[in-house]
Design an enzyme around this catalytic site. Structure first.
Site, PDB file in Angstrom:
ATOM      1  N   ASP A   1       0.836  -1.202   0.000  1.00  0.00           N
ATOM      2  CA  ASP A   1       0.000   0.000   0.000  1.00  0.00           C
ATOM      3  C   ASP A   1       0.874   1.257   0.000  1.00  0.00           C
ATOM      4  O   ASP A   1       1.875   1.322   0.719  1.00  0.00           O
ATOM      5  CB  ASP A   1      -0.883  -0.024   1.263  1.00  0.00           C
ATOM      6  CG  ASP A   1      -1.913   1.080   1.271  1.00  0.00           C
ATOM      7  OD1 ASP A   1      -2.744   1.100   0.346  1.00  0.00           O
ATOM      8  OD2 ASP A   1      -1.910   1.912   2.201  1.00  0.00           O
TER       9      ASP A   1
ATOM     10  N   GLU B   1      14.339 -15.285   0.282  1.00  0.00           N
ATOM     11  CA  GLU B   1      14.627 -16.483   1.088  1.00  0.00           C
ATOM     12  C   GLU B   1      13.506 -17.516   0.942  1.00  0.00           C
ATOM     13  O   GLU B   1      13.654 -18.660   1.351  1.00  0.00           O
ATOM     14  CB  GLU B   1      14.750 -16.107   2.570  1.00  0.00           C
ATOM     15  CG  GLU B   1      15.956 -15.258   2.889  1.00  0.00           C
ATOM     16  CD  GLU B   1      15.911 -14.815   4.356  1.00  0.00           C
ATOM     17  OE1 GLU B   1      15.306 -15.524   5.199  1.00  0.00           O
ATOM     18  OE2 GLU B   1      16.468 -13.742   4.643  1.00  0.00           O
TER      19      GLU B   1
HETATM   20  C1  NOJ Z   1      -4.359   3.041  -1.021  1.00  0.00           C
HETATM   21  C2  NOJ Z   1      -5.488   2.110  -0.771  1.00  0.00           C
HETATM   22  O1  NOJ Z   1      -5.766   1.404  -1.953  1.00  0.00           O
HETATM   23  C3  NOJ Z   1      -6.627   2.963  -0.290  1.00  0.00           C
HETATM   24  O2  NOJ Z   1      -7.828   2.241  -0.231  1.00  0.00           O
HETATM   25  C4  NOJ Z   1      -6.256   3.547   1.038  1.00  0.00           C
HETATM   26  O3  NOJ Z   1      -7.272   4.435   1.450  1.00  0.00           O
HETATM   27  C5  NOJ Z   1      -4.948   4.326   0.959  1.00  0.00           C
HETATM   28  N1  NOJ Z   1      -3.943   3.613   0.233  1.00  0.00           N
HETATM   29  C6  NOJ Z   1      -4.409   4.598   2.339  1.00  0.00           C
HETATM   30  O4  NOJ Z   1      -3.973   3.412   2.929  1.00  0.00           O
END
Ligand code: NOJ
Length: 550
Positions: free
Chosen positions: A192, A263
Site C-alpha cells: 500500500d 529467502e
Molecule cells: C491506497 C489504498 O488502496 C486505499 O484504499 C487507502 O485508502 C490508501 N492507500 C491509504 O492506505
C-alpha cells in the site's frame, strides 16, 4: 518459478465479497466458500485487501495489529485455513501490507501519545511542534494536533498516522511482519502507498505544482484537462517527486524486503506506485526491488485507440530495461468502476465525479472489450471483484450508509469510494443477493438481480461467461500472459496486435464495423457481423474486441 509475470489476479475486498456469518460484512469464511467460483472463473491468484485487526476508519487500511485478523473477518486460524484452501484450489494468495501508516489505535501510536515530545515512542512517527503545508490525500490538512501541542503527520485520515521510515524499530518490525505471513504461506504482498514511505529530511513544504493541481481525493491522480486533444494528453505526466513522495530512500526499504522475500521460493511483491514518470516508476522494479507494480496509466487512460496504444508502448518501454513484467489494471476499490467510466463522454479517469452522466449500455460494451484487451496484453492482469459481473459504480447510496473517510473529509464534495465497494450480488432476486443471510453493509441496487453471478452463469452472453472463457483461453495459450507482442498495421481507431505466431487481438474503437483479419475467432466481446461487401467474412462491431487463432 515466475507465476506472477503472467498471472490473472483477482482482487478480493473482504468486507464486500461474501459474508458467511450473516453480520452483513464479508469475512474469510465467505471467501473460502467462494473459492470454487474463483477457481472456475479461471484466475491464478487472489489479492486480498487488508484483513488485519482494524477500527476500519479506512476500510482496513488502518491497521491496529499486523499479526491478527479483524474479528469481523475471522481469526488467524481462518486465515491459515483460507491460504491452505486457496492453494488446494490452485490459487496463489497475495495479501495487502500497509507500511506507510498504522491505525491510531495501534499500540505504538497509543504509546507515542502517552509519551513526551522527543521520546523514542514518538520517533516512530512524525511528530513536530508546527505543521508544514502538506495536505491529506483525503482532503484537509495532513497534520493533527495532540493534547500537548505537538502535531503528527497523516497523509491520509487522522486515524492513519504516518510511520517514520528512518526509524530502526519501524524497519525491523516490518521485516518481522513480512516473515510472519511468509511463514504462513502467503505467496506475495501488495504494498500500500509504496511510493510514500520515505519523506524528505526535515519535511519541507511541498512546492506548488507547475501543472494543474493534483486531485486531493485520489492518490496520485492529476487534475483533468478537458478539451486537450488525445495525442497530447500526457498520460504518464503529472507532478514530479515531492517531499512526501518518491524519495530515493524508499528504494533501500524494498532492497531489504526483497532480500527477505528471496529467502522464500516463488513469492512476489506488487507495489501501489502512483509515480507518473515511467523511468522513475521503473526504478521500483529493478531486479533487486519489487517484482511488479500496478499500471495506473492504463487505468486512467481514455477509451481511445491512440491514447491506449501510447500507454501500452510507454508501459512496455519502461518495463523492458529493468526486465520487469507489466500489469494491466482497469479498476480497484479506490476508483470509479470502469463500466461507468467508459459510458461517459470523457472516458479518462482523472478524478472521482458523480454528476457526470454515463450510458450504462455503452459502458458495459466497452468494459467487455477492455477485458479482452487487458487479458491479451503481455504481463499480468488484475480483475477487481465485480468486474467480471460488469458492475457499475453506485452513486445513490444514502449518505448515512457511507463509510469512506473521503466523503467526510471533503464535506461530501467527493462521494468517496463506497460506490465501488457495494457487496457482490451472488444470486437470488432481492438484496442482499446471497451475499450473506444478514443484509449487506452497503445497500445493493435492486436492479442487480439481473447481474447476479448465478444469473450470469446461466447466460452464455453474460459478462461472467465472457470472463470465464477468456481466462480459460488465456491460461491455455502459452503465447498469452508474459512474453512479447507485436503491433499489426490497422486503420485509425483500431488496435491490432499478435502474441506469438498464431494469436491476434483486435479492438475496434471506431464508430463503424471493421473487417476482421483472417483467422478463426476464439472469442468476441460482441456478436460478429458479416462485413459489408466481404462475401460474408465477419466484421467486428464498434467498441468490441475479438481474439483470433491465425
Ligand atoms: C491506497 C489504498 O488502496 C486505499 O484504499 C487507502 O485508502 C490508501 N492507500 C491509504 O492506505
Amino acid at each position: 518459478m515466475t507465476w506472477w509475470r503472467g498471472a490473472a489476479v483477482y482482487q478480493v475486498y473482504p468486507r464486500s465479497f461474501a459474508d458467511a456469518d450473516g453480520d452483513g460484512v464479508g469475512d474469510l469464511a465467505g471467501i473460502e466458500s467462494r473459492l470454487p467460483y474463483l477457481r472456475d472463473l479461471g484466475v491464478d491468484a487472489l489479492w486480498i485487501s487488508p484483513w488485519y485487526d482494524s477500527p476500519m476508519a479506512d476500510g482496513g487500511y488502518d491497521v491496529a495489529d499486523y499479526r491478527a485478523i479483524d474479528p469481523r473477518f475471522g481469526t488467524l486460524w481462518d486465515a491459515e485455513r483460507l491460504i491452505a484452501a486457496a492453494h488446494a484450489h490452485g490459487l496463489k494468495v497475495i495479501i495487502d501490507i500497509v507500511p506507510n501508516h498504522t491505525s491510531d489505535r495501534h499500540p505504538w501510536f497509543q504509546a507515542a501519545l502517552a509519551a513526551a515530545p522527543g521520546s523514542p515512542e514518538r520517533a516512530r512517527y512524525h511528530f513536530r511542534d508546527a505543521p508544514n503545508n502538506w495536505r491529506s490525500r483525503f482532503g484537509g490538512p495532513a497534520w493533527t494536533r495532540v493534547d500537548d501541542g505537538q502535531y503528527y503527520l497523516h497523509l491520509f485520515d487522522t486515524a492513519q498516522p504516518d510511520l517514520n521510515w528512518d526509524n530502526a524499530d519501524v524497519r525491523a518490525e516490518f521485516v518481522s511482519i513480512l516473515r510472519f505471513w511468509l511463514d504462513r504461506g502467503v505467496d506475495g504482498f501488495r504494498i500500500d502507498v509504496a511510493d510514500r514511505l520515505a519523506k524528505q529530511a526535515g519535511l519541507p513544504d511541498r512546492v506548488a505544482p507547475t501543472r494543474a493541481a493534483p486531485d486531493a481525493s485520489v492518490p496520485g491522480v492529476g487534475a483533468s484537462k478537458p478539451g486537450v486533444p488525445e495525442a497530447t494528453v500526457p498520460t504518464f505526466a503529472g507532478e514530479g517527486p515531492q517531499p512526501d513522495k518518491d524519495q530515493p530512500e524508499v528504494h533501500d526499504v524494498y532492497r531489504e524486503w526483497r532480500r527477505v522475500l528471496d529467502e522464500y521460493p516463488d513469492r512476489a511483491f506488487v507495489g501501489e506506485i502512483w509515480v507518473p514518470d515511467p523511468e522513475r516508476f521503473a526504478m521500483y522494479l529493478r531486479p533487486d526491488e519489487l517484482h511488479t507494480a500496478f499500471n495506473f496509466a492504463f487505468l486512467k487512460c481514455a477509451w481511445e485507440a491512440r491514447a491506449l496504444r501510447g500507454v501500452i508502448d510507454r508501459t512496455l518501454a519502461a518495463h523492458a530495461p529493468v526486465g520487469a513484467a507489466p500489469t494491466w489494471v482497469l479498476s480497484n476499490h479506490d476508483v470509479t468502476r470502469h463500466a461507468t467510466r467508459y459510458g461517459r463522454a470523457d472516458t479518462r479517469f482523472t478524478k472521482r465525479v458523480h454528476d457526470v452522466p454515463s450510458d450504462p449500455e455503452l459502458g458495459l460494451r466497452r468494459a467487455r472489450a477492455a477485458a479482452l484487451l487487458s487479458m491479451a496484453l503481455p504481463g499480468s492482469v488484475y480483475i477487481y471483484q465485480g468486474d467480471e459481473l460488469g458492475l457499475p459504480e453506485v452513486f445513490d447510496l444514502p449518505d448515512g450508509s457511507r463509510e469512506d473517510p473521503v466523503f467526510r473529509r471533503t464535506g461530501g464534495a467527493d462521494l468517496g469510494r463506497d460506490g465501488c465497494r457495494v457487496p457482490l450480488p451472488w444470486g437470488g432476486d432481492a438484496p442482499p443477493f446471497e451475499f450473506g443471510d444478514g443484509g449487506a453493509w452497503l445497500p445493493q441496487p435492486p436492479e442487480w438481480r439481473d447481474r447476479t453471478a448465478a444469473r450470469q452463469l446461466a447466460d452464455p452472453a453474460s459478462m461472467l461467461s465472457l470472463y470465464r472463457l477468456a481466462l480459460r483461453l488465456r491460461r491455455d495459450d502459452p503465447a498469452l500472459g508474459d512474453g512479447p507482442m507485436q503491433w499489426l498495421d490497422a486503420p485509425d481507431g483500431v488496435l491490432a496486435f499478435t502474441r506469438g505466431p498464431r494469436f491476434t487481438c483486435t479492438v475496434n474503437l471506431t464508430d463503424r464495423p471493421i473487417p476482421l483479419p483472417a483467422g478463426k475467432p476464439l472469442i468476441a466481446s460482441a456478436p460478429l457481423e458479416p462485413a459489408p461487401d466481404s462475401g460474408g467474412a465477419p466484421a467486428l462491431p464498434p467498441d468490441a474486441a475479438a481474439w483470433l487463432r491465425t
